[in-house]
Motif scaffolding. Structure first.
Motif, mmCIF file in Angstrom:
data_model
loop_
_atom_site.group_PDB
_atom_site.id
_atom_site.type_symbol
_atom_site.label_atom_id
_atom_site.label_comp_id
_atom_site.label_asym_id
_atom_site.label_seq_id
_atom_site.Cartn_x
_atom_site.Cartn_y
_atom_site.Cartn_z
ATOM 1 N N TYR A 76 0.883 -1.167 0.000
ATOM 2 C CA TYR A 76 0.000 0.000 0.000
ATOM 3 C C TYR A 76 0.921 1.217 0.000
ATOM 4 C CZ TYR A 76 -3.043 3.642 2.049
ATOM 5 O OH TYR A 76 -3.724 4.812 2.316
ATOM 6 N N VAL A 77 0.953 1.916 -1.115
ATOM 7 C CA VAL A 77 1.806 3.097 -1.253
ATOM 8 C C VAL A 77 0.912 4.298 -1.514
ATOM 9 C CG1 VAL A 77 3.748 4.146 -2.471
ATOM 10 C CG2 VAL A 77 3.583 1.651 -2.318
ATOM 11 N N TYR A 78 1.071 5.347 -0.720
ATOM 12 C CA TYR A 78 0.229 6.520 -0.950
ATOM 13 C C TYR A 78 1.072 7.786 -0.803
ATOM 14 C CZ TYR A 78 0.035 7.865 3.949
ATOM 15 O OH TYR A 78 0.362 8.296 5.199
ATOM 16 N N PHE A 87 5.449 3.773 2.118
ATOM 17 C CA PHE A 87 5.310 2.361 1.779
ATOM 18 C C PHE A 87 4.799 1.558 2.978
ATOM 19 C CE2 PHE A 87 7.393 -1.861 2.041
ATOM 20 C CZ PHE A 87 6.772 -2.470 0.962
ATOM 21 N N ASN A 88 3.703 0.842 2.738
ATOM 22 C CA ASN A 88 3.117 -0.020 3.765
ATOM 23 C C ASN A 88 2.995 -1.442 3.253
ATOM 24 O OD1 ASN A 88 1.317 1.952 5.871
ATOM 25 N ND2 ASN A 88 1.822 2.831 3.888
ATOM 26 N N ASP A 98 -5.614 -4.269 7.472
ATOM 27 C CA ASP A 98 -4.453 -3.979 8.308
ATOM 28 C C ASP A 98 -3.233 -3.686 7.445
ATOM 29 O OD1 ASP A 98 -5.987 -4.459 10.514
ATOM 30 O OD2 ASP A 98 -5.101 -6.407 10.980
ATOM 31 N N ALA A 99 -2.293 -2.894 8.001
ATOM 32 C CA ALA A 99 -1.070 -2.580 7.264
ATOM 33 C C ALA A 99 0.043 -2.193 8.225
ATOM 34 C CB ALA A 99 -1.318 -1.450 6.271
ATOM 35 N N VAL A 100 1.277 -2.406 7.779
ATOM 36 C CA VAL A 100 2.461 -2.020 8.540
ATOM 37 C C VAL A 100 3.230 -0.974 7.747
ATOM 38 C CG1 VAL A 100 4.653 -2.796 9.523
ATOM 39 C CG2 VAL A 100 2.642 -4.298 9.612
ATOM 40 N N LEU A 101 3.455 0.186 8.351
ATOM 41 C CA LEU A 101 4.266 1.233 7.734
ATOM 42 C C LEU A 101 5.740 0.972 8.060
ATOM 43 C CD1 LEU A 101 4.632 4.082 6.396
ATOM 44 C CD2 LEU A 101 4.357 5.029 8.696
ATOM 45 N N VAL A 102 6.577 0.944 7.021
ATOM 46 C CA VAL A 102 8.019 0.824 7.240
ATOM 47 C C VAL A 102 8.589 2.225 7.362
ATOM 48 C CG1 VAL A 102 10.205 0.018 6.286
ATOM 49 C CG2 VAL A 102 8.130 -1.337 5.967
ATOM 50 N N ARG A 103 9.074 2.562 8.549
ATOM 51 C CA ARG A 103 9.518 3.935 8.804
ATOM 52 C C ARG A 103 11.012 4.156 8.589
ATOM 53 N NH1 ARG A 103 6.536 7.767 11.021
ATOM 54 N NH2 ARG A 103 8.496 8.754 11.570
ATOM 55 N N SER A 128 17.943 7.237 5.138
ATOM 56 C CA SER A 128 16.804 6.307 5.139
ATOM 57 C C SER A 128 16.070 6.285 6.464
ATOM 58 C CB SER A 128 17.299 4.898 4.806
ATOM 59 O OG SER A 128 18.333 4.507 5.696
ATOM 60 N N SER A 129 16.221 7.342 7.271
ATOM 61 C CA SER A 129 15.619 7.366 8.603
ATOM 62 C C SER A 129 14.287 8.099 8.604
ATOM 63 C CB SER A 129 16.588 8.036 9.579
ATOM 64 O OG SER A 129 16.887 9.347 9.128
ATOM 65 N N GLY A 130 13.314 7.536 7.887
ATOM 66 C CA GLY A 130 11.986 8.126 7.821
ATOM 67 C C GLY A 130 11.224 7.464 6.690
ATOM 68 N N PRO A 131 9.883 7.401 6.783
ATOM 69 C CA PRO A 131 9.104 6.631 5.809
ATOM 70 C C PRO A 131 9.198 7.167 4.375
ATOM 71 C CG PRO A 131 7.677 7.882 7.288
ATOM 72 C CD PRO A 131 9.059 7.958 7.854
ATOM 73 N N GLY A 132 9.221 8.484 4.211
ATOM 74 C CA GLY A 132 9.360 9.036 2.865
ATOM 75 C C GLY A 132 10.737 8.744 2.299
ATOM 76 N N LYS A 133 11.733 8.753 3.184
ATOM 77 C CA LYS A 133 13.108 8.506 2.745
ATOM 78 C C LYS A 133 13.297 7.056 2.326
ATOM 79 C CE LYS A 133 14.859 11.837 6.136
ATOM 80 N NZ LYS A 133 15.769 11.958 7.292
ATOM 81 N N VAL A 134 12.636 6.128 3.021
ATOM 82 C CA VAL A 134 12.755 4.707 2.678
ATOM 83 C C VAL A 134 12.323 4.486 1.226
ATOM 84 C CG1 VAL A 134 11.778 2.412 3.104
ATOM 85 C CG2 VAL A 134 12.500 3.845 5.029
#
Length: 197
Positions: A76-78, A87-88, A98-103, A128-134
DNA sequence: TCGACGATGACCT
DNA sequence: GGTCATCGTCGAA
């Protein structure tokens, strides 16, 4: 060695324990033949049935959230704030949103490509220390929404690593969710310098 | 249609 | 600490 997680892993009905168990595993993308990846060091769980912080709460199916109602094992990408792609990992059975956000991740694969995508000179903790950065590091785009995590573009590999200590705390940026903002549904690897904030 | 508002990050002081 | 870029989504009108 590592091995790819199978579909059954993502079908589990406890998104909180899945978010916790994803720590230490390796998230990998193959974007037009460019392979990059990193160790997952920070995650957050979102459960559409009971959690006001979830886009799918209360069991709300819209054009955007319908992907979360699909069986687990897809992305799930928004777009967040009109700029960042988050990215989830969709989990649970069909109809259970349900979903898991990779931060945050710790880069381990294709580091030169990660540096290039982030327009940096060298590897640093802030890449890479943040969800947008991942997503920026791994080349994840909006059109990877609904992409299978058991196919050839985005997948997760298990890791033998298990000697880390897990910290659980409240999620970031979900104050709007009132009392649910207090749920301890954010997990990260203690003392890992790639964790956000 | 229209407007408010983000599961953020980069840059500034 | 603070500001703001930037646009898809969703509910109100």
């Amino acid at each position: 060695m590592t091995r790819r997680l199978k579909r059954e892993y993502y079908l589990g009905d406890n998104v909180v324990s899945i978010a916790r168990s994803l720590l230490g595993k390796i998230l990998i993308t193959n974007i037009n033949g460019v392979i990059t990846g990193g160790k997952i060091v920070e995650t957050e769980a979102y459960s559409g049935l009971v959690d006001k912080a979830s886009h799918a709460w209360p069991n709300k199916k819209t054009a955007r959230t319908k992907v979360m109602f699909e069986p687990g094992g897809i992305a799930y990408v928004y777009l967040c704030y009109g700029i960042h792609k988050l990215f989830n990992i969709v989990t649970n059975k069909k109809g259970k949103p349900d979903a898991v956000l990779v931060r945050a991740i710790e880069p381990t694969l294709g580091i030169e490509h990660i540096i290039r995508r982030r327009m940096a000179k060298k590897l640093s903790k802030q890449l890479s220390s943040g969800p947008g950065k991942v997503s920026a590091c791994l080349g994840i785009e909006i059109d990877h929404n609904q992409e299978s995590l058991t196919g050839g573009k985005i997948w997760i590999e298990d890791s033998k690593e298990s000697d880390h200590t897990i910290v659980e705390t409240t999620r970031i940026g979900v104050d709007y969710a009132a009392e649910d903002a207090l749920l301890p549904w954010r997990f990260y690897i203690k003392d890992n310098s790639y964790v956000s904030r």
